[in-house]
Design an enzyme around this catalytic site. Structure first.
Site, PDB file in Angstrom:
ATOM      1  N   SER A 160       0.802  -1.233   0.000  1.00 39.45           N
ATOM      2  CA  SER A 160       0.000   0.000   0.000  1.00 39.45           C
ATOM      3  C   SER A 160       0.831   1.278   0.000  1.00 39.45           C
ATOM      4  O   SER A 160       0.272   2.364  -0.109  1.00 39.45           O
ATOM      5  CB  SER A 160      -0.952  -0.002   1.203  1.00 39.45           C
ATOM      6  N   LYS A 172      -6.224   3.702   8.982  1.00 33.60           N
ATOM      7  CA  LYS A 172      -5.298   4.687   8.424  1.00 33.60           C
ATOM      8  C   LYS A 172      -5.863   6.108   8.564  1.00 33.60           C
ATOM      9  O   LYS A 172      -5.119   7.062   8.834  1.00 33.60           O
ATOM     10  CB  LYS A 172      -5.028   4.367   6.960  1.00 33.60           C
TER      11      LYS A 172
END
Length: 790
Positions: free
Chosen positions: A698, A741
Site C-alpha cells: 500500500s 489509516k
C-alpha cells in the site's frame, strides 16, 4: 563326687580317686570349629560333614574316644591348619556315633575340660597337638559367690521374657554347682561374638570370667528391653488395626441394615449411577458409559486403573449433556447493555445486534462463531463479555496465545498418566451449561510444534457441520458443542490459517481517535482508576485539554491501555501526596502539571510528519496495533547508477519499491527530469523507523511520489498523506485498513488523504466524526496523484 580343691572331675579306679586330667591324654586330635567355641561341662550333638572330619572321628573312636575342639582364627577358612587355630580349646569325649545317609556323622559329645596347645605335632588333617589341661583359679571367694548369685538372678530375668530359653536350660543353670561352669554355660547360650566367647574360654580366673559374662548379660538385657518396646508398639498397632477392622465390619452391617452404601466405593458407584440415569445420553454414549460404570463396580480400589476410571466417570457426570432451554433475550436490552459497556464502536455494535437478531428469529443457536479483530486495547475481550451479558449466558474465556500442543484443545488419551480433557470440555465442566459464550483469546498467536497444530484441532471445534459430534481424546465420546457461541479475538488475520477464517464471521474493531478516547476516559476509565487508587469520585478533576494532552502526548496508540496506565500513575502519585502531605482539597489537573505526574510526553509534535524538502512523502500504514503515519525519505548521491532500500522492508514492500523506481524512471523525462539523472545518481530510499519491520504494497504511490519529488527537486504539499498500491503501468490499486489509516491521519493532523478510487465505497463505513475535517481525494492512476501533489 567332686574335688573342691582343684575343681577337677574325679574318677574312681581300683578303690582310688584319680583326677580326670590324669586320665586325659596329653596328645589328641584337634577338630577345627568355624562357628563359635564349645565350652566344658556340656552334653551336645555335633554334625561332621566333611571327609577329613569323619576320618578324625573314626580314628578317635578306635582309640580313647577323646579329641579337642578348637576355634579357627578366621571364620571364612573351610579347612584351617593347626597354626591357624586359637591356642585354647575344649577336650570332649564321644558318647555316641550315628552314621548319616550322606556319609557324614552325627556324634554326641561330653565336653570335659579346657586345654592349651603346647605344640602342633601335625599341622594338616588330621591335626594332632600336644596339650596341657588348665584348671580354674580364684573360684572360692565371697566375691565369686556374689557374682554367681547375680548371674543366676539376671539369667532368670532374661529367660522368663525370652521364649528361646527352654525349661531344661533353666534347670541346668540352677543345678550347676561350680561358678566357672555357670559362667561357661551362660556364655554358650548368650548371643555373643565368636571372638568374645573365645576370650571367655581363655580366661582361667573365674571372678574375671564372671565379670565379663555379667557385662554381656547387661547388654543382652538392654537389647531385650528395646526388643520388647518394639514388640509392644507392633502389638498396639495390630490391636488398633484389628479394632478398626471390627468397627468397620460392624458399621458395614449397620449400613446394610439401613440400606445405605456399605463403603466409599459403593457410595461413589451409587452416586455415579444416579447421576448417569438423569443424563440425556445418546445410545452410543450410554452404552459406553454403562460399560465403564460396571467396570468401576468390579474394580479393586487399590488398582491403578481405579482412579483413572473414577476420574473419567466424574468428568462425564459433570458435563452438561441435557439440551439447553430455548434462548430468551430482549434485543433492545442487549443494545442498552452494549451501549452501557462501550462508547463508540457503532458499526461493531450494529453487526453484533444484527447477529443476535438472526439468532432470535431463527430460534437456533448453532453455527455461531464470531471473530473480533483489532489492535490491542480496543475492547475485544470486554465486547465478548457484553455479548454474554446481553444474552444472559455464562461466559468462559481461555487464551490460545503461544499454544503449541493440540491436546490442549482436544485433550489427552486416557492411556497417559495425568490425562485430562481439552479446554473445550474443561470449560463446559466448569460452566455446567451446554450453551455458554466461549471466548478463544489471541487466536492469531497459535503456534505449531512436533506435538501437533492446535489451529488444525480448532477446525473441528469451530465447524458447525462437525462440532455437533465433537470427540475429545479424553472422553472419546461424541459431544455436541454446537450450542456454544464461540467468540475469537485476534490482532490481525494475517497469521490465522485460511480454513479457520472461513469458519468465522469477522468483525473489525478499529482504534479510537482522540475525541473518542476523551469520552471513554470520562465515562469508564477515570471512575474505575480512582476507585482502584482509593480516591473519592471528585477528588481529581480533568479538563478536556488535559485529557487530550494525555491522548496525544502519552497514549497515542489505537487502544486505551496506555491511557488507563497513565491515569493509574497520576492517581497513585496523588494518593501518595494525600498520605504524606495530608492533602485534602480536590486536585485540578492542568496540561502543565502532567509533566510532574507523567514525565515528559512520549509523543511530541513531530515536524518530520510534513515534507520538509524534495524526496519526502507522507504515507499511511496499517499494523496489528492500528493505523500509523510513515514519512518516506529518498536521497540521491552522484556516482554510478543504483537503487538502495533500507528500513526493514518485507519482500512485498521491496517489490513495490522497485515498481515505483521503474515507473518514475519511465515518466521522469515527461516531468522535466534530465534523462541522465538516474544513470549518474545512486538513489537511496528509507522508511523510518529502522527497527520496525514493514511490509505490504500500500505504500507504492507514496514511494513513487517521494522518488519523483527527489528527481524534480520539488517539495510535496504539506498535511497531505496517501495510500495505494502502484502497478507497473501506473494504476492505483485498492488497499485495506482504510478506517485505521484515517484514524492515524486524524491523530497526526493530516487534512488531505489520497486514496484509490476503488476504495471510495469504504468511506461509508468510516464514522462521520472520524472523517470530519479531512478531504478525501480519489485517484485511479498515478498521474492523478502527481497532479494533486505537485
Amino acid at each position: 563326687m567332686s574335688d573342691k580343691t582343684n575343681n577337677n572331675t574325679a574318677v574312681i579306679t581300683d578303690n582310688q580317686i584319680l583326677p580326670a586330667d590324669q586320665l586325659l591324654p596329653g596328645k589328641i586330635f584337634l577338630l577345627p570349629l568355624t562357628g563359635k567355641p564349645i565350652f566344658p561341662g556340656l552334653f551336645t550333638p555335633l554334625v561332621i560333614g566333611d571327609e577329613k572330619g569323619v576320618d578324625l572321628i573314626e580314628q578317635t573312636i578306635s582309640g580313647n574316644r577323646i579329641f579337642g575342639l578348637v576355634l579357627s582364627k578366621d571364620a571364612d577358612l573351610q579347612e584351617p591348619e593347626g597354626d591357624q587355630l586359637f591356642r585354647v580349646g575344649t577336650a570332649a569325649k564321644i558318647i555316641k556315633k550315628i552314621n548319616l545317609p550322606d556319609g557324614g556323622l552325627n556324634i554326641f559329645i561330653s565336653t570335659l575340660k579346657r586345654f592349651e596347645i603346647k605344640k602342633i605335632i601335625s599341622n594338616s588333617a588330621p591335626i594332632t597337638a600336644a596339650v596341657e589341661y588348665v584348671d580354674d583359679v580364684n573360684y572360692e571367694s565371697d566375691e565369686v559367690k556374689a557374682y554367681t548369685r547375680s548371674l543366676i538372678s539376671e539369667m532368670k530375668q532374661i529367660s522368663q521374657n525370652n521364649p528361646l530359653f527352654s525349661e531344661e536350660m533353666r534347670l541346668n543353670m540352677v543345678n550347676i554347682d561350680q561358678p566357672g561352669k555357670i559362667a561357661d554355660f551362660i556364655t554358650s547360650i548368650l548371643n555373643i561374638d565368636r571372638e568374645d566367647q573365645q576370650k571367655i574360654l581363655e580366661t582361667r580366673d573365674v571372678r574375671e570370667r564372671m565379670e565379663q559374662v555379667l557385662l554381656f548379660i547387661k547388654k543382652e538385657q538392654e537389647l531385650l528391653r528395646i526388643q520388647q518396646k518394639i514388640q509392644k508398639q507392633l502389638n498396639e498397632k495390630i490391636e488398633k488395626s484389628q479394632r478398626e477392622y471390627f468397627l468397620k465390619e460392624q458399621l458395614k452391617t449397620i449400613r446394610e441394615e439401613l440400606g445405605m452404601p456399605v463403603d466409599a466405593k459403593s457410595g461413589e458407584y451409587q452416586r455415579f449411577k444416579d447421576s448417569i440415569e438423569k443424563l440425556d445420553l445418546d445410545a452410543e454414549v450410554r452404552e459406553q458409559v454403562d460399560q465403564e460404570l460396571e467396570k468401576f463396580k468390579l474394580m479393586d480400589p487399590n488398582a491403578s486403573e481405579f482412579v483413572v476410571t473414577r476420574n473419567y466417570l466424574d468428568t462425564i457426570v459433570s458435563l452438561p449433556w441435557n439440551e439447553p432451554k430455548p434462548e430468551e433475550f430482549d434485543l433492545q436490552k442487549a443494545a442498552k447493555i452494549l451501549d452501557a459497556d462501550h462508547y463508540g464502536l457503532e458499526d461493531v455494535k450494529d453487526r453484533i445486534l444484527e447477529f443476535l437478531a438472526v439468532r432470535q428469529l431463527k430460534k437456533d443457536a448453532k453455527g455461531s462463531i464470531i471473530c473480533l479483530v483489532g489492535p490491542p486495547g480496543v475492547g475485544k475481550t470486554s465486547v465478548g463479555k457484553s455479548i454474554a451479558r446481553a444474552l444472559g449466558k455464562k461466559f468462559f474465556r481461555f487464551s490460545v496465545g503461544g499454544m503449541r500442543d493440540e491436546a490442549e484443545i482436544k485433550g489427552h488419551r486416557r492411556t497417559y498418566v495425568g490425562a485430562m480433557p481439552g479446554k473445550i470440555i474443561q470449560g463446559l465442566k466448569i460452566i455446567k451449561t451446554k450453551d455458554p459464550v466461549f471466548m478463544i483469546d489471541e487466536i492469531d498467536k497459535l503456534g505449531a510444534s512436533y506435538q501437533g497444530d492446535p489451529s488444525s484441532a480448532l477446525l473441528e471445534v469451530l465447524d458447525p457441520e462437525q462440532n455437533v459430534a465433537f470427540r475429545d481424546h479424553y472422553l472419546d465420546l461424541p459431544f455436541d458443542v454446537s450450542n456454544i457461541l464461540f467468540i475469537a479475538t485476534a490482532n490481525t488475520l494475517d497469521t490465522i490459517p485460511r480454513p479457520l477464517i472461513d469458519r468465522m464471521e469477522i468483525i473489525q474493531l478499529s482504534g479510537y481517535i482522540a475525541e473518542e478516547k476523551l469520552a471513554i476516559a470520562r465515562r469508564y476509565l477515570i471512575p474505575k482508576s480512582l476507585e482502584r487508587a482509593g480516591l473519592a469520585k471528585n477528588q481529581v478533576k480533568y479538563s478536556k485539554s488535559v485529557l487530550l494532552r494525555i491522548a496525544n502526548g502519552y497514549a497515542r496508540e489505537a487502544g486505551m491501555r496506555n491511557f488507563e496506565k497513565a491515569l493509574d500513575k497520576i492517581h497513585r502519585k496523588i494518593a501518595r501526596k494525600i498520605i504524606l502531605e495530608g492533602l485534602t482539597e480536590p486536585i485540578s489537573m492542568t496540561p502543565e502539571s502532567l509533566v510532574e505526574y507523567l514525565g515528559q510526553p512520549v509523543f511530541r509534535h513531530e515536524k518530520l510528519k510534513a515534507p520538509q524538502k524534495p524526496g519526502m512523502a507522507i504515507g499511511l500504514a496499517w499494523t496489528s496495533f492500528g493505523g500509523d503515519v510513515l514519512v518516506i525519505e529518498a536521497v540521491s548521491n552522484p556516482g554510478s547508477e543504483g537503487f538502495k532500500l533500507t528500513g526493514q522492508m518485507g519482500e512485498v514492500m521491496q517489490e513495490s519499491a522497485n515498481i515505483a523506481y521503474t515507473y518514475v524512471r519511465h515518466i521522469a523525462v515527461k516531468h522535466g527530469v534530465p534523462a541522465e539523472f538516474f544513470e549518474k545518481n545512486s538513489i537511496h530510499l528509507h522508511i523510518p523507523a529502522g527497527a520496525t519491520p514493514k511490509d505490504g504494497p500500500s505504500a507504492g504511490i507514496t514511494m513513487a511520489s517521494a522518488l519523483l519529488s527527489l528527481a524534480t527537486g520539488k517539495k510535496l504539499k504539506t498535511n497531505t498523506a496517501m495510500t495505494g498500491e502502484l502497478s507497473l503501468a501506473g494504476s492505483v490499486l485498492p488497499i485495506g485498513g482504510l478506517k485505521e489509516k484515517t484514524i492515524a491521519a486524524r491523530r497526526n493532523g493530516i487534512r488531505t488523504i489520497i486514496i484509490p478510487l476503488q476504495n471510495e465505497h469504504d468511506l461509508a463505513e468510516i464514522p462521520e466524526h472520524v472523517k470530519k475535517g479531512i478531504n478525501f481525494i480519489t485517484a485511479e492512476t498515478m498521474e492523478e496523484v502527481i497532479e494533486v501533489l505537485f
